[in-house]
Design an enzyme around this catalytic site. Structure first.
Site, short mmCIF file in Angstrom:
data_model
loop_
_atom_site.label_atom_id
_atom_site.label_comp_id
_atom_site.label_asym_id
_atom_site.label_seq_id
_atom_site.Cartn_x
_atom_site.Cartn_y
_atom_site.Cartn_z
N ARG A 15 21.91 8.04 0.75
CA ARG A 15 21.02 8.82 1.70
C ARG A 15 19.93 9.30 0.91
NH1 ARG A 15 25.98 10.14 3.89
NH2 ARG A 15 26.44 8.95 5.76
N LYS B 92 4.83 6.25 -0.71
CA LYS B 92 5.07 5.10 0.71
C LYS B 92 5.97 4.12 -0.14
CE LYS B 92 1.27 5.15 3.76
NZ LYS B 92 0.05 4.31 4.14
N GLU C 244 -8.56 -2.22 -5.17
CA GLU C 244 -8.16 -0.89 -4.90
C GLU C 244 -8.98 0.12 -5.58
OE1 GLU C 244 -5.81 -0.68 -2.20
OE2 GLU C 244 -4.42 -2.12 -2.62
N LYS D 94 -6.35 9.53 -5.53
CA LYS D 94 -5.07 9.23 -4.43
C LYS D 94 -4.34 10.32 -4.41
CE LYS D 94 -1.86 6.43 -2.36
NZ LYS D 94 -1.12 5.48 -2.47
N GLU E 213 -0.04 10.42 6.69
CA GLU E 213 -1.00 9.79 7.45
C GLU E 213 -1.17 10.15 8.97
OE1 GLU E 213 -1.15 5.71 5.94
OE2 GLU E 213 -1.93 5.25 7.85
N ARG F 94 -5.33 10.29 5.13
CA ARG F 94 -4.60 9.03 4.26
C ARG F 94 -4.94 7.76 4.78
NH1 ARG F 94 1.26 9.16 1.43
NH2 ARG F 94 1.11 6.99 0.28
N ASN G 208 -6.51 2.76 3.92
CA ASN G 208 -6.50 1.50 4.67
C ASN G 208 -7.69 0.54 4.71
OD1 ASN G 208 -3.55 2.17 4.81
ND2 ASN G 208 -3.83 2.91 6.78
N HIS H 279 -7.35 -2.77 4.49
CA HIS H 279 -6.00 -3.32 4.52
C HIS H 279 -5.43 -4.03 5.73
CE1 HIS H 279 -6.04 -1.56 0.73
NE2 HIS H 279 -4.66 -1.58 0.58
N HIS I 14 -3.89 -7.20 4.78
CA HIS I 14 -2.55 -7.41 4.94
C HIS I 14 -2.40 -8.71 5.79
CE1 HIS I 14 -0.71 -3.13 3.85
NE2 HIS I 14 -1.04 -3.87 3.20
N HIS J 74 -1.99 -9.48 -3.76
CA HIS J 74 -2.15 -8.38 -3.06
C HIS J 74 -3.66 -8.38 -2.99
CE1 HIS J 74 -1.66 -4.87 -0.65
NE2 HIS J 74 -2.18 -4.06 -1.67
P1 NAD Z 1 3.22 -7.08 -8.68
O1 NAD Z 1 4.30 -5.77 -8.73
O2 NAD Z 1 3.77 -8.18 -8.01
O3 NAD Z 1 2.66 -7.26 -10.08
C1 NAD Z 1 1.88 -8.49 -10.28
C2 NAD Z 1 2.51 -9.32 -11.33
O4 NAD Z 1 2.31 -8.75 -12.70
C3 NAD Z 1 3.97 -9.71 -11.24
O5 NAD Z 1 4.10 -11.18 -11.57
C4 NAD Z 1 4.56 -8.74 -12.16
O6 NAD Z 1 5.97 -9.36 -12.42
C5 NAD Z 1 3.54 -8.86 -13.24
N1 NAD Z 1 3.43 -7.54 -14.17
C6 NAD Z 1 3.68 -6.37 -13.77
N2 NAD Z 1 3.51 -5.59 -14.93
C7 NAD Z 1 2.80 -6.58 -15.85
C8 NAD Z 1 2.47 -6.25 -17.12
N3 NAD Z 1 2.40 -5.05 -17.67
N4 NAD Z 1 2.20 -7.32 -17.92
C9 NAD Z 1 2.25 -8.24 -17.35
N5 NAD Z 1 2.64 -8.70 -16.33
C10 NAD Z 1 3.07 -7.69 -15.35
O7 NAD Z 1 2.04 -6.57 -7.87
P2 NAD Z 1 1.02 -5.49 -7.83
O8 NAD Z 1 -0.14 -6.08 -7.81
O9 NAD Z 1 1.35 -4.45 -9.13
O10 NAD Z 1 1.52 -4.79 -6.40
C11 NAD Z 1 1.46 -5.20 -5.13
C12 NAD Z 1 2.29 -4.71 -4.22
O11 NAD Z 1 2.15 -3.05 -3.91
C13 NAD Z 1 2.49 -5.43 -2.91
O12 NAD Z 1 3.36 -5.36 -2.37
C14 NAD Z 1 1.86 -4.21 -2.21
O13 NAD Z 1 1.89 -4.21 -0.79
C15 NAD Z 1 2.03 -2.92 -2.73
N6 NAD Z 1 1.26 -1.80 -2.62
C16 NAD Z 1 1.91 -0.56 -2.10
C17 NAD Z 1 1.03 0.56 -2.08
C18 NAD Z 1 1.99 1.97 -1.69
O14 NAD Z 1 1.13 2.86 -1.51
N7 NAD Z 1 3.13 2.10 -1.62
C19 NAD Z 1 -0.18 0.44 -2.30
C20 NAD Z 1 -0.96 -0.71 -2.68
C21 NAD Z 1 -0.05 -1.82 -2.91
N1 GLY Z 2 -1.91 2.46 -0.12
C1 GLY Z 2 -2.12 3.28 1.11
C2 GLY Z 2 -1.50 4.73 1.03
O1 GLY Z 2 -0.86 4.90 0.05
O2 GLY Z 2 -1.47 5.17 2.07
#
Ligand code: NAD
Ligand code: GLY
Length: 362
Positions: free
Chosen positions: A121, A143, A185, A222, A232, A237, A241, A244, A248, A261
């Site tokens: 939990r 998030k 971003e 951020k 949000e 916040r 988006n 997005h 998305h 992404h």
């Molecule tokens: P990811 O986590 O898939 O990383 C991209 C690639 O880089 C992967 O293959 C990973 O293994 C590799 N990698 C990571 N670090 C590395 C490093 N230092 N050296 C070499 N390779 C490395 O993708 P991302 O772009 O980091 O994140 C995208 C995700 O984040 C999506 O799912 C998106 O929805 C989410 N996201 C969430 C929020 C939020 O607020 N929670 C905001 C933006 C994006």
């Molecule tokens: N990436 C959008 C948010 O954190 O609200």
């Protein structure tokens, strides 16, 4: 030695620090302890990041944290993987005093944060983001979540980390494509809040010295937004988006893993900027400068023909950005500011998607 920045996310009792700089993996033990994270822990990471950095974090923590590795890629942001990870935490005997470390990009961060929000939990966690996307965006703000076949991030929870360590040294191993996607971003932050940064990005070149200030500035943006509107609820916040709603949907319609992404978000930014010309009075000149910034980071500005408009519209239906059937779209009237509009119609979206298929400057 690179300068280290500390930014606070101000959320009362749940406030926390985001450290940005070099050599932070080696200082993890101290920085985690300062945030109250001292007990038993497990590191959740992926198959690309584990061989690069997991051992260094294990060594820095001096003990023997369990390392749980998931396959790299968006497909790991799933209920199925979350269950596997939860079971591994249970088998490792983690209890409510234990904590989790998310070591990796946004996929690992969203997944590990979600697992931390539901295991027993809810247990504490730390973010050690290793991509630009995760350092400037996903690791900050709490998030967390996983995807459903019906859409991205449809299941999740707000669960704030106790501390975030953005070690820019880890960005040195990012392949160019993954490095560049993160700037979607960064450009988004500049469009919605920081016209000066938008200008400066025009002169950005990839080297380690340049990274800490850029990451820290984006973390500040951020953190300020999250501090003002954590859940949000106040159209603040929601500005994050920008690009997005369509981004998305495009990512989902393409099939997870086809476009990165940030690449899908770049397409969403172009479409949102076009809609901003129509409904917010964005000038053609500023629209063209947005396209030029995205192109400077080799980000796509035209939609691949393999992704059909019908699939994108279907994916949009499942998106959380619809409210009472009305589409809520973030628009910009001029670079450096944004607002939430409900003027955008389905026909506008179809028109913007059609325009996205050709030359964005036509
Ligand atoms: P990811 O986590 O898939 O990383 C991209 C690639 O880089 C992967 O293959 C990973 O293994 C590799 N990698 C990571 N670090 C590395 C490093 N230092 N050296 C070499 N390779 C490395 O993708 P991302 O772009 O980091 O994140 C995208 C995700 O984040 C999506 O799912 C998106 O929805 C989410 N996201 C969430 C929020 C939020 O607020 N929670 C905001 C933006 C994006
Ligand atoms: N990436 C959008 C948010 O954190 O609200």
């Amino acid at each position: 030695m690179l300068e280290t920045f500390e930014t606070r996310v101000e959320l009362g009792e749940r406030s926390y620090s985001v450290h940005t700089g070099g050599g932070l993996l080696e200082r993890a033990s101290k920085l985690l302890a300062e945030a109250g994270l001292t007990g038993r822990c497990a590191i959740i990471t992926d198959s690309n990041v584990a061989p690069l950095y997991a051992e260094r974090v294990v060594a820095a923590l001096g003990g023997a944290p369990d390392v749980i590795e998931v396959p790299a890629g968006e497909a790991s942001k799933s209920f199925a993987t979350a269950e596997i990870v939860c079971r591994r935490l249970a088998q490792a005997g983690l209890d409510r005093k234990s904590f989790v470390i998310a070591l990796g990009g946004g996929v690992v961060g969203d997944l590990a944060g979600f697992v931390a929000s539901i295991f027993l939990r809810g247990i504490p966690y730390a973010q050690i983001p290793t991509t630009i996307v995760s350092q400037v965006d996903s690791a900050v703000g709490g998030k967390t979540g996983v995807n459903l076949p019906e859409g991205k991030n449809l299941v999740g929870a707000f669960h704030q980390p106790r501390v975030v360590l953005c070690d820019v040294d880890t960005l040195g191993t990012l392949p160019d494509r993954e490095f560049n996607e993160g700037f979607a971003e960064v450009i988004k932050h500049a469009i919605i809040r920081d016209a000066a940064m938008f200008e400066e990005l025009g002169a950005f070149t990839r080297n380690q010295e340049n990274l800490s200030p850029v990451i820290a500035r984006n973390v500040e943006i951020k953190a300020a937004i999250v501090s003002e509107d954590e859940k949000e609820e106040r159209d603040i916040r929601a500005l994050l988006n920008f690009g997005h709603t369509l981004g998305h949907a495009i990512e989902n319609a393409a099939g997870y893993g086809t476009l990165l992404h940030g690449e899908a978000i770049a397409l969403g930014i172009v479409a949102a900027s076009r809609l901003s010309i129509k409904h917010a009075g964005l000038s053609r000149d500023e629209y063209e400068r947005i396209v030029a910034r995205l192109r400077a980071f080799s980000l796509p500005c035209s939609l691949p023909s393999s992704i059909e408009t019908g699939q994108i519209l279907d994916a949009m239906k499942a998106d959380k950005k619809f409210e009472k059937g009305q589409m809520r779209f973030v628009l910009t009237a001029s670079i450096g500011s944004a607002f939430v509009s409900n003027l955008v119609t389905r026909d506008d979206v179809i028109e913007a998607l059609a325009a996205l298929r050709g030359d964005p400057l036509a």
